[in-house]
Design a protein around this motif. Structure first.
Motif, PDB file in Angstrom:
ATOM      1  N   ASP A 213       1.123  -0.838   0.145  1.00 23.67           N
ATOM      2  CA  ASP A 213       0.232  -0.087  -0.274  1.00 23.67           C
ATOM      3  C   ASP A 213       0.653   1.528   0.267  1.00 23.67           C
ATOM      4  O   ASP A 213       2.136   1.481   1.031  1.00 23.67           O
ATOM      5  CB  ASP A 213      -0.973   0.004   1.066  1.00 23.67           C
ATOM      6  N   ASP A 215       1.507   5.352  -0.128  1.00 24.74           N
ATOM      7  CA  ASP A 215       0.873   6.188   0.993  1.00 24.74           C
ATOM      8  C   ASP A 215       0.820   7.801  -0.201  1.00 24.74           C
ATOM      9  O   ASP A 215       0.379   9.170  -0.001  1.00 24.74           O
ATOM     10  CB  ASP A 215       1.533   6.616   2.244  1.00 24.74           C
ATOM     11  N   LYS A 219       6.331   6.538   1.179  1.00 25.84           N
ATOM     12  CA  LYS A 219       6.249   4.963   1.951  1.00 25.84           C
ATOM     13  C   LYS A 219       5.197   4.647   1.527  1.00 25.84           C
ATOM     14  O   LYS A 219       4.458   4.348   1.436  1.00 25.84           O
ATOM     15  CB  LYS A 219       5.792   5.827   3.344  1.00 25.84           C
ATOM     16  N   ARG A 221       3.473   0.415   2.820  1.00 24.97           N
ATOM     17  CA  ARG A 221       3.280  -0.347   3.930  1.00 24.97           C
ATOM     18  C   ARG A 221       3.008  -1.752   2.839  1.00 24.97           C
ATOM     19  O   ARG A 221       2.255  -2.380   2.341  1.00 24.97           O
ATOM     20  CB  ARG A 221       1.744  -0.469   4.790  1.00 24.97           C
ATOM     21  N   ARG A 223       3.009  -5.797   3.288  1.00 28.77           N
ATOM     22  CA  ARG A 223       3.184  -6.930   3.896  1.00 28.77           C
ATOM     23  C   ARG A 223       2.282  -8.336   3.399  1.00 28.77           C
ATOM     24  O   ARG A 223       2.192  -8.617   2.145  1.00 28.77           O
ATOM     25  CB  ARG A 223       1.214  -6.897   4.561  1.00 28.77           C
ATOM     26  N   GLN A 344       5.167  -7.884   8.358  1.00 31.13           N
ATOM     27  CA  GLN A 344       4.786  -6.434   7.804  1.00 31.13           C
ATOM     28  C   GLN A 344       5.344  -5.644   8.225  1.00 31.13           C
ATOM     29  O   GLN A 344       5.964  -5.669   9.871  1.00 31.13           O
ATOM     30  CB  GLN A 344       2.921  -6.009   8.813  1.00 31.13           C
ATOM     31  N   THR A 345       6.258  -4.525   7.372  1.00 29.47           N
ATOM     32  CA  THR A 345       6.847  -4.022   7.942  1.00 29.47           C
ATOM     33  C   THR A 345       6.173  -2.072   6.836  1.00 29.47           C
ATOM     34  O   THR A 345       6.014  -2.406   5.445  1.00 29.47           O
ATOM     35  CB  THR A 345       8.157  -4.500   7.320  1.00 29.47           C
ATOM     36  N   GLU A 346       7.765  -1.013   6.731  1.00 28.49           N
ATOM     37  CA  GLU A 346       6.836  -0.676   6.010  1.00 28.49           C
ATOM     38  C   GLU A 346       8.501   0.444   5.584  1.00 28.49           C
ATOM     39  O   GLU A 346       9.864   0.492   6.166  1.00 28.49           O
ATOM     40  CB  GLU A 346       6.792   1.346   6.885  1.00 28.49           C
ATOM     41  N   SER A 394      13.914  -3.066   5.761  1.00 27.76           N
ATOM     42  CA  SER A 394      14.247  -3.673   6.931  1.00 27.76           C
ATOM     43  C   SER A 394      15.113  -4.929   7.239  1.00 27.76           C
ATOM     44  O   SER A 394      16.411  -5.066   6.734  1.00 27.76           O
ATOM     45  CB  SER A 394      12.572  -4.981   6.606  1.00 27.76           C
TER      46      SER A 394
END
Length: 561
Positions: A213, A215, A219, A221, A223, A344-346, A394
């Motif tokens: 996802d 933004d 950034k 997101r 998953r 899950q991470t950004e 990450s």
């Protein structure tokens, strides 16, 4: 060379008595790889008789050389593991009159016979002792002891019986099954022993997928989801490890001799290519050894080419370092499927626009047709594509998997994430960038006949000049990566670009990625072509303001017979 004592060999030849019960080990931990193989870890308490024997289940289905067993009870060890047909005595519920009579052999009963064809009186009834039912697997008669003597009566003539006292509703049957017998040392008599086994086998598989996802400000997101398919044993409250990366199992198509004969025959039928390996180890004593692999967190080279993905099937990452995602208290019945979120991470990303100009066939190859029957005149005119360049900052690698990309909740595209190590970057193609236009024009600027000579043969050298015009109508500044492949030898490149020649072996390995398709492989390239020419790439990386255009210039030479 160590040899087994003769008394152990002798014991192994003695027929074992019927088994009345088996101890089933519980699955404690499963490590699942994406190639359909899993490391199963079973453990539990087993009953050992006075001879040190325990019948253990379930029967394993390991691939060749991966089975191991152990005792977790101090001073007790496993001496031998055997799989063989055994007589298993089971209690089954009685479902009909004949089965109830088998279940109550030795009981005093009252027998009520069926009416005869001529009789109109109530059927005879009498007291009897139920002696037996011959051939219980297919019963037809019963042996009854009455006051007048023993009576052999067809069961079909009996209407009903009444058992004095409490009737038995189950009876025992003997069936031959493949069972696993463990021989322990150090037990000293009947006792319960904590023991376990591990093996690599099939039945459980996981497939990853990403939900990304964006933004709109850099950034993302991210998953990671796992879809699990269980065609193996039921999992109940187990510790599940999902592995990114596939270790090498060179004997994955060979079934261990401990597996059931039916399984060995079935796998031999569906995997005939494994047949040449069957006898490779016919003279080898199979030992049960298990090596614990270290599942580390190393790195691989970053995917920074900017080209389109040419990865294998999603979920089969050649060369990935191993990384493990853990799920505790996981349950999944046999035949069931499940989807779970495992990470899950950004991450940071940026928009990137790519233009890849593939090779065009030279004149000597243009008359050849490609594998689909169309003239080999290159591919459809390439277009600029909108990508996002995702930076993996990450602490876990990104695995090869399909990804669905959203922008503020609205779907943008489905694409493919290729393996990306920690601190690496990957380009994800979203769509065609229709607001960025490109045009390519090439001209022959000079031709020198008999310019080159090789093996007493004269060759012509052609000088080519090209220009790529790109215009930005997106309304915003964009970052562009442009690649133009060519055949020949590079001569010049402008606008801060660069060029390099590819190794011909690299061309064969990356043919589809650089635009080489059927026309390349259908033409018998002569030796002089390889002597004078090659395949190269011009590359530019720059930013382009909205409403602006840029001309990219390059030149190369091509030698022709």
């Amino acid at each position: 060379m160590n040899r087994l004592p003769l008394w152990i060999l002798a014991l192994s030849l003695i027929p074992l008595p019927p088994v009345t019960a088996t101890d089933s080990l519980d699955i404690r931990e499963v490590t699942v790889f994406k190639n359909g193989l899993s490391l199963f870890h079973f453990e539990g308490s087993v009953a050992v008789d006075d001879e040190g024997l325990a019948t253990v289940g379930p029967l394993p289905e390991p691939i060749y050389g991966t089975f191991s067993s152990y005792s977790a009870t101090p001073d007790v060890r496993i001496r031998q593991v055997t799989t063989a047909p055994r007589t298993l005595r089971k209690s089954v519920p009685a479902a009909g009159l004949a089965e109830f009579m088998i279940a109550n052999i030795g009981a005093e009963i009252t027998v009520y016979e069926e009416l005869s064809d001529q009789g109109t009186h109530p059927p005879p009834s009498y007291e009897a002792l139920l002696i037996g039912v011959p051939q219980p697997e297919d019963p037809h008669v019963a042996i009854l002891r009455t006051e007048l003597g023993d009576k052999i009566l067809p069961i079909e003539t009996i209407r009903s019986i009444m058992v004095k006292g409490q009737a038995q509703t189950e009876y025992s049957v003997d069936r031959s099954e493949e069972l696993m017998t463990w021989r322990f040392e150090g037990t000293g008599g009947p006792m319960r022993v904590k023991a376990g086994m591990m093996y690599v086998g099939r039945g459980l598989r996981w497939a990853p997928s990403y939900h990304i996802d964006l933004d709109g400000t850099g950034k993302a997101r991210v998953r990671l989801r796992a879809t699990l398919m269980n065609e193996g044993p039921a999992l109940r409250d187990v510790h599940l490890n999902l592995v990114v990366g596939v270790p090498d199992f060179p004997f994955a198509d060979m079934v261990d001799p401990l597996a059931s004969p039916e399984l060995r025959a079935e796998i031999a039928r569906v995997l005939p290519q494994a047949a040449p390996n069957v006898n490779r180890f016919s003279n080898v004593l199979v030992t049960q050894v298990h090596a614990h692999a270290s599942l580390g967190h190393g790195t691989q080279a970053s995917n920074t080419s900017g080209g389109r993905a040419t990865s294998p099937v999603p979920g089969n990452d050649d060369g990935e370092d191993l990384h493990v995602f853990e799920l505790r208290h996981f349950s999944l019945e046999k035949g069931a499927r499940a989807m779970v979120d495992i990470f899950q991470t950004e991450l940071n990303y940026r928009d990137l626009y790519l233009l890849d100009m593939p090779l065009k066939p030279p004149p000597e190859a243009s008359r050849y047709r490609s594998h689909n029957g169309r003239e080999a005149t290159g591919t459809v005119a390439p277009a600029v594509t909108h990508n996002i360049r995702l930076h993996n900052d990450s602490d876990v690698p990104l695995t090869t998997a399909p990804a669905t990309v959203y922008l503020d909740g609205a779907i943008q595209a489905q694409t493919l994430v290729t393996f990306t190590p920690k601190q690496g970057s990957v380009n994800l193609e979203l769509t065609k960038a229709v607001a960025i236009l490109s045009q390519n024009e090439e001209r022959e600027t000079n031709r020198t006949v008999d310019q080159r000579r090789w093996r007493n043969q004269q060759y012509t050298e052609i000088h080519m000049t090209g220009r790529l015009d790109i215009a930005n109508y997106t309304g915003k500044e964009v970052e562009l990566w442009v690649t133009r492949e060519f055949m020949g030898q590079g001569r010049s490149v402008g606008q801060d670009g660069r060029w390099h020649m590819l190794a011909l072996m690299d061309v064969r390995n990356r043919g589809a990625a650089i635009g080489v398709s059927g026309w390349w492989y259908s033409f018998a390239w002569p030796a002089w072509w390889y002597h004078f020419n090659g395949i190269g790439q011009f590359e530019w990386k720059f930013r382009l303001e909205p409403g602006k255009s840029k001309a990219l210039e390059y030149g190369y030479d091509y030698t022709w017979e």
